[in-house]
Design an enzyme around this catalytic site. Sequence first.
Site, PDB file in Angstrom:
ATOM      1  N   SER A 142       7.796   3.331  10.506  1.00 30.61           N
ATOM      2  CA  SER A 142       8.751   2.301  10.086  1.00 30.61           C
ATOM      3  C   SER A 142       8.122   0.942  10.372  1.00 30.61           C
ATOM      4  O   SER A 142       7.179   0.858  11.174  1.00 30.61           O
ATOM      5  CB  SER A 142      10.033   2.447  10.923  1.00 30.61           C
ATOM      6  OG  SER A 142      10.873   1.320  10.783  1.00 30.61           O
ATOM      7  N   TYR A 155      14.683   3.656  18.852  1.00 31.78           N
ATOM      8  CA  TYR A 155      14.020   3.782  17.546  1.00 31.78           C
ATOM      9  C   TYR A 155      12.680   3.058  17.556  1.00 31.78           C
ATOM     10  O   TYR A 155      11.659   3.587  17.119  1.00 31.78           O
ATOM     11  CB  TYR A 155      14.950   3.211  16.474  1.00 31.78           C
ATOM     12  CG  TYR A 155      14.540   3.481  15.044  1.00 31.78           C
ATOM     13  CD1 TYR A 155      14.861   4.692  14.427  1.00 31.78           C
ATOM     14  CD2 TYR A 155      13.857   2.531  14.299  1.00 31.78           C
ATOM     15  CE1 TYR A 155      14.505   4.938  13.105  1.00 31.78           C
ATOM     16  CE2 TYR A 155      13.496   2.763  12.976  1.00 31.78           C
ATOM     17  CZ  TYR A 155      13.829   3.969  12.383  1.00 31.78           C
ATOM     18  OH  TYR A 155      13.478   4.205  11.072  1.00 31.78           O
TER      19      TYR A 155
HETATM   20  P1  NAD Z   1      18.128  10.219   5.909  1.00 29.32           P
HETATM   21  O1  NAD Z   1      19.223  10.173   6.912  1.00 29.32           O
HETATM   22  O2  NAD Z   1      18.418  10.023   4.465  1.00 29.32           O
HETATM   23  O3  NAD Z   1      17.317  11.584   6.044  1.00 29.32           O
HETATM   24  C1  NAD Z   1      16.968  12.112   7.281  1.00 29.32           C
HETATM   25  C2  NAD Z   1      16.587  13.565   7.076  1.00 29.32           C
HETATM   26  O4  NAD Z   1      16.251  14.112   8.361  1.00 29.32           O
HETATM   27  C3  NAD Z   1      17.736  14.418   6.532  1.00 29.32           C
HETATM   28  O5  NAD Z   1      17.198  15.408   5.674  1.00 29.32           O
HETATM   29  C4  NAD Z   1      18.306  15.064   7.797  1.00 29.32           C
HETATM   30  O6  NAD Z   1      18.983  16.275   7.543  1.00 29.32           O
HETATM   31  C5  NAD Z   1      17.014  15.287   8.565  1.00 29.32           C
HETATM   32  N1  NAD Z   1      17.176  15.489   9.996  1.00 29.32           N
HETATM   33  C6  NAD Z   1      17.802  14.692  10.902  1.00 29.32           C
HETATM   34  N2  NAD Z   1      17.749  15.256  12.118  1.00 29.32           N
HETATM   35  C7  NAD Z   1      17.077  16.428  11.982  1.00 29.32           C
HETATM   36  C8  NAD Z   1      16.710  17.454  12.874  1.00 29.32           C
HETATM   37  N3  NAD Z   1      17.031  17.415  14.171  1.00 29.32           N
HETATM   38  N4  NAD Z   1      16.030  18.529  12.392  1.00 29.32           N
HETATM   39  C9  NAD Z   1      15.713  18.601  11.067  1.00 29.32           C
HETATM   40  N5  NAD Z   1      16.035  17.652  10.179  1.00 29.32           N
HETATM   41  C10 NAD Z   1      16.708  16.582  10.628  1.00 29.32           C
HETATM   42  O7  NAD Z   1      17.055   9.147   6.444  1.00 29.32           O
HETATM   43  P2  NAD Z   1      15.846   8.382   5.728  1.00 29.32           P
HETATM   44  O8  NAD Z   1      16.219   6.967   5.669  1.00 29.32           O
HETATM   45  O9  NAD Z   1      15.391   9.084   4.510  1.00 29.32           O
HETATM   46  O10 NAD Z   1      14.766   8.500   6.897  1.00 29.32           O
HETATM   47  C11 NAD Z   1      13.609   9.314   6.815  1.00 29.32           C
HETATM   48  C12 NAD Z   1      12.560   8.741   7.753  1.00 29.32           C
HETATM   49  O11 NAD Z   1      12.199   7.442   7.331  1.00 29.32           O
HETATM   50  C13 NAD Z   1      13.028   8.606   9.203  1.00 29.32           C
HETATM   51  O12 NAD Z   1      11.987   8.945  10.084  1.00 29.32           O
HETATM   52  C14 NAD Z   1      13.362   7.129   9.316  1.00 29.32           C
HETATM   53  O13 NAD Z   1      13.247   6.680  10.636  1.00 29.32           O
HETATM   54  C15 NAD Z   1      12.304   6.548   8.416  1.00 29.32           C
HETATM   55  N6  NAD Z   1      12.617   5.205   7.919  1.00 29.32           N
HETATM   56  C16 NAD Z   1      13.755   4.936   7.219  1.00 29.32           C
HETATM   57  C17 NAD Z   1      13.997   3.645   6.758  1.00 29.32           C
HETATM   58  C18 NAD Z   1      15.246   3.279   5.981  1.00 29.32           C
HETATM   59  O14 NAD Z   1      15.483   2.077   5.784  1.00 29.32           O
HETATM   60  N7  NAD Z   1      16.018   4.217   5.488  1.00 29.32           N
HETATM   61  C19 NAD Z   1      13.081   2.634   7.029  1.00 29.32           C
HETATM   62  C20 NAD Z   1      11.928   2.933   7.750  1.00 29.32           C
HETATM   63  C21 NAD Z   1      11.701   4.226   8.182  1.00 29.32           C
END
Ligand code: NAD
Length: 260
Positions: A142, A155
Site C-alpha cells: 500500500s 496497517y
Molecule cells: P477487500 O476487502 O475488497 O478484499 C479483501 C479480500 O481479503 C477479500 O477477498 C476477503 O475475503 C479476504 N480476506 C480478508 N481476511 C481474510 C483472511 N483472514 N483469510 C483469507 N482471506 C481474507 O479489500 P481490497 O481493498 O481489495 O484489499 C486487498 C489488498 O489491497 C489488501 O492487502 C489491502 O490492504 C490492499 N490495499 C487496498 C487499498 C484500497 O484502497 N482498497 C489500497 C492499498 C492497498
Amino acid sequence: MLKGKTALITGSTSGIGLGVTRALAAEGANVALNGFGDAKEIEKLRSAIASDFDVTSIYIPADISHPQQLVGMIRRVEDEFGQLDVLVNNAGIQHVAPVTEFPPERWEALIAVNLSSVFYATRAVLPGMLKRNWGRIINIASTHGLVASPEKSAYVAAKHGVVGFTKSVALETAKTCVTCNAICPGFVLTPLMQKQIEARIEKEKISVDQARLSFLSEKTPSLEFVTPEQLGALAVFLCSDAASQIRGATIAMDGGWTAQ
Ligand code: NAD
C-alpha cells in the site's frame, strides 16, 4: 503469456484480488481463488473466470490468519496443479483508531492477515519455485507501506513490514529466476475502502460523492481512484520476462500520492 502456469491469489473473492486474478487468468494462468463471502456468489465468480478465459479455477476458503490453513491451501494447489508459479499475497484488513484506543485483538488480527501471512505463504511456496527456477511473488502492500497516516498504526506497521520483507526475499532470490516485488496502491474503491467512506459519511453527515472526494483530495493529486483492473495489468507485467530484473521493488500506483 501465463499458459500452463498456476497462480494463487489470497483474498481474491473481492476488490483488488479479484481484479488481479482475472488479469492473470486472461493471460492463461490457472488460478486458485481464496477469501470469504457468500458461497453462491463466489461460485459464480469462480465459474465465470473458468469460462471467460478457458482456464482451470478452484476456490479454497482458507483463513490465512491461521498458518496451518494457509500452508494447507498452498499444498493443495501444488497437489492439484503440480506446481505453484505465481503467489499474490493480497488479502488484507483495516482498522482505524488512535493508538491509545486501538483494541489489541484488532492489532493482532491485522498483523496476522496483512503481515504474518506473507511470511508463511512465501516460506511455503519458495522451495517449489526455486526447484523449478521460476516464480513470481507479488505482495500487495500500500502507499501505507511507504508513508503513514494517523489512526492506521497497525496497517501502516504491517504494510511497512511487507515492504521490508519483500526486499529481503528479493535479495535471497536475486541469483534465480524467482522475483519478489511489492505493489503499493493508493485508494482503490473496494469494500475495504467503502467501509472507511461509510464511516466518514456517518461522522460528517455528508453525501457519498462528498465523502469520496474528501478522501481523494486529502491524498491523491489525480483526484481519481486506482482500479483493480489497472493493478491487475501491473501484476501481469511483473510476471513477464521484461520484468525479470525488477527485484525488491515497491511500485507505487497511487495517483501521485507519494510524489508529494
Ligand atoms: P477487500 O476487502 O475488497 O478484499 C479483501 C479480500 O481479503 C477479500 O477477498 C476477503 O475475503 C479476504 N480476506 C480478508 N481476511 C481474510 C483472511 N483472514 N483469510 C483469507 N482471506 C481474507 O479489500 P481490497 O481493498 O481489495 O484489499 C486487498 C489488498 O489491497 C489488501 O492487502 C489491502 O490492504 C490492499 N490495499 C487496498 C487499498 C484500497 O484502497 N482498497 C489500497 C492499498 C492497498
